[in-house]
Every structure is written in C-alpha cells, then in structure tokens.
Design an enzyme around this catalytic site. Sequence first.
Site, PDB file in Angstrom:
ATOM      1  N   LYS A 185       0.858  -1.189   0.000  1.00  0.00           N
ATOM      2  CA  LYS A 185       0.000   0.000   0.000  1.00  0.00           C
ATOM      3  C   LYS A 185       0.895   1.239   0.000  1.00  0.00           C
ATOM      4  O   LYS A 185       1.767   1.398   0.850  1.00  0.00           O
ATOM      5  CB  LYS A 185      -0.892  -0.028   1.235  1.00  0.00           C
ATOM      6  CG  LYS A 185      -1.756   1.220   1.393  1.00  0.00           C
ATOM      7  CD  LYS A 185      -2.771   1.041   2.508  1.00  0.00           C
ATOM      8  CE  LYS A 185      -3.527   2.333   2.779  1.00  0.00           C
ATOM      9  NZ  LYS A 185      -4.513   2.172   3.850  1.00  0.00           N
ATOM     10  N   LYS A 232      -2.421  -1.400  -3.715  1.00  0.00           N
ATOM     11  CA  LYS A 232      -3.292  -0.236  -3.579  1.00  0.00           C
ATOM     12  C   LYS A 232      -2.450   1.036  -3.613  1.00  0.00           C
ATOM     13  O   LYS A 232      -1.453   1.099  -2.911  1.00  0.00           O
ATOM     14  CB  LYS A 232      -4.027  -0.336  -2.240  1.00  0.00           C
ATOM     15  CG  LYS A 232      -4.919   0.842  -1.951  1.00  0.00           C
ATOM     16  CD  LYS A 232      -5.568   0.674  -0.611  1.00  0.00           C
ATOM     17  CE  LYS A 232      -6.201   2.008  -0.242  1.00  0.00           C
ATOM     18  NZ  LYS A 232      -6.356   2.203   1.139  1.00  0.00           N
TER      19      LYS A 232
HETATM   20  C1  PBG Z   1      -7.482   3.092   5.894  1.00  0.00           C
HETATM   21  C2  PBG Z   1      -7.793   3.037   4.448  1.00  0.00           C
HETATM   22  C3  PBG Z   1      -7.638   4.033   3.462  1.00  0.00           C
HETATM   23  C4  PBG Z   1      -8.178   3.523   2.282  1.00  0.00           C
HETATM   24  C5  PBG Z   1      -8.607   2.219   2.552  1.00  0.00           C
HETATM   25  N1  PBG Z   1      -8.345   1.928   3.887  1.00  0.00           N
HETATM   26  C6  PBG Z   1      -7.130   5.425   3.545  1.00  0.00           C
HETATM   27  C7  PBG Z   1      -5.749   5.722   3.913  1.00  0.00           C
HETATM   28  O1  PBG Z   1      -4.892   4.844   4.012  1.00  0.00           O
HETATM   29  O2  PBG Z   1      -5.517   6.902   4.143  1.00  0.00           O
HETATM   30  C8  PBG Z   1      -8.272   4.255   0.976  1.00  0.00           C
HETATM   31  C9  PBG Z   1      -9.377   3.824   0.078  1.00  0.00           C
HETATM   32  C10 PBG Z   1      -9.705   4.757  -1.031  1.00  0.00           C
HETATM   33  O3  PBG Z   1      -9.049   5.793  -1.267  1.00  0.00           O
HETATM   34  O4  PBG Z   1     -10.694   4.461  -1.720  1.00  0.00           O
HETATM   35  N2  PBG Z   1      -6.154   2.916   6.233  1.00  0.00           N
HETATM   36 ZN    ZN Z   2      -5.539   3.600   8.405  1.00  0.00          ZN
END
Ligand code: PBG
Ligand code: ZN
Length: 323
Positions: free
Chosen positions: A194, A247
């Site tokens: 991520k 992601k």
């Molecule tokens: C929580 C999380 C996030 C997303 C999914 N789980 C946000 C982040 O890491 O700030 C993002 C999902 C999206 O942008 O659609 N950690």
């Molecule tokens: Zn988070």
Amino acid sequence: MFTRFRRKRLNPILRDLVQETRLSIHDFIYPLFVKYGEGIKTEVASMPGVYQMSVDEIIKECTELKALGIYAVILFGIPKIKDSVGSDAMCDHGIIASAIKAIKATHPDMFIVTDLCFCEYTDHGHCGVLDLVHHTVHNDITLDNLARQAVVHAKAGVDMIAPSGMMDGMITAIRKGLDSAGFENLPIMSYSTKFASAYYGPFRDIAESSPSFGDRKSYQMNPANRNEAIMESLEDEKEGADILMVKPALAYLDIVRDIKNHSRLPLAVYNVSGEYAMLKMAAKAGVIDYERVMMETLLGFKRAGADIIITYHAKEAARILNA
Ligand code: PBG
Ligand code: ZN
C-alpha cells in the site's frame, strides 16, 4: 511475409472466442461506509454515487447488491466518538461490530470483509497508537491493538479481515490473535503493498479519516519503489496472509504484474477513491464515455494480474455485465 492479426478481429464471435481476459461480477468487492443513526444516506461531494449510510440503509443496500449478483462487501466504520487509541474499533458494541451483526442477521449469505485499521477511530487520524517521541505511529503497540480489533470483528461474525495499516508484522500479530481465540479458519486479505498516495483524498472525506497532522509516509510506501513493493507482499505471504493486495491500482499496474509473477497467492487491487472520482468528474465534464472507460479500466486490472477488484464501480459494472 507478415502476420494477419486482423483475421481474428473481423468476426465479433471469433473476437469473443479469442479474448484472453474477462471481467465477472464474481471479481468485485464493494466498499460500504457505515455510520451510527437511522435513515442516514449521505452522498459525498467528491464521490458521486457513494454514501455514508446507517445500518438500516446498508441492509437495504445489500438487498440491491445481491439482486445485481454482488455478494462481497468491505465495511468501513465511522464512529461517534474518536480517541487517542481508537477505542470504538476494539469494542464489541462499536460501529463495526454492531454493523456486522445486523447485516448478518438479515443477510447471512453476504460475504463481509472488514477494513482493519485505526485511522477512522483515532482523534489524530493516524493508523495506530502515536509514538510522541518520534512523531509517528508506534508499530508494536499498534500490533497488539490490531489483534484485539481482529478478534472483535471475528466474534461479531465477519467473513474475512483486511488489515490496511501497513504496520510491520501485522499479519503475524493478527493471525496469532485470531488463532488463539479459535478463529483459525478466518482468512486474512492483507493490504500488503500500500502506497502513500494522494489518490486516497476523497476517501478521507467519506471516512472522516484525514490525519490531523503530518502524513502517512512513515508507514505507507514510497510510490517510487518497486523492489520494496514486491518484498512487502512476499513478507505478508510469509507471515500467513491468504490474499495479497496492491493499492492504489491504476498507477501501479506494473507492481500488480510483478507481485503476480512472484507469488501464487490470489491478488486483489483496490481501485481507490481518487481513481473513481477522476472518472466521475471527467464524465460530468462530458469529456469521456464513462461506461466504456470504466470497463476498460477494470479489465486492465485483471489483465495486469488481479484476481479480485475492490471498486466503487462494482454496481455500475455489474449492470453492464448482467445486460
Ligand atoms: C485506511 C484506508 C484508506 C483507504 C482504505 N483503507 C485510507 C488511507 O490509508 O488513508 C483508501 C481507500 C480509497 O481511497 O478508496 N487505512
Ligand atoms: Zn488507516
């Protein structure tokens, strides 16, 4: 001498016969945002068609999803009260635990995945407990809390846990917590690779999870790194993750293919909020054929190597695939 590729493009039936990649409604997981209250269905300006919903509205939504053939959702909770550790997330009566129970009571056939993190639940908006000395998230204390949160979700009846906090050792910690509570058959889909991405912007509006100071670069990955991206996912495989994830999706298709080539585990992509918003806004501006661009984008994820697609487009895509 040359090859006549066009021979197989002339007849539409033959085109279908030789098509290498196909989308299916079975590929999709649809994100849902649950909030306390009743009769609440609030659209978020930056994400047309995506809503914060109270549990009763989510139960109606699930009926609609099933009619479209979508049986998998990923749940995000928006608590009433936030604090420094994110207590609501570790409470058996918290927003997520009560939502899981309520949905399962009406829709036992729905497959519920939960996002496992703390950013929606902490008053500072970071993904764990703060280490005030180092101005970042304390890795190992957060691990204990992640395991605790996982067991809360498990006891409420969740079908799969998806930890998204990018803490080192999170899969080991969560697996151990689940196993010792008797949930050795509960699968973990790790947000294994991520990136610290600006594409999450609209999500933080809808999940009310923007960090109150700083950013997430001390735990989420640098978008420039390819070797590290592969190592992150392989580490989670070693720690016992059942499904891996990349992601965001669209700007990282090289990483999707890299990980697919290095692991035999199923691979998910998260087609994130900013990617969705870009298509919606371009459609609004009248500059693209929205449905065709959407389907081409989703197909691209599969061709790159994704087995599972988490996407806000799931309902729209299902309507097209069912037609
Ligand atoms: C929580 C999380 C996030 C997303 C999914 N789980 C946000 C982040 O890491 O700030 C993002 C999902 C999206 O942008 O659609 N950690
Ligand atoms: Zn988070």
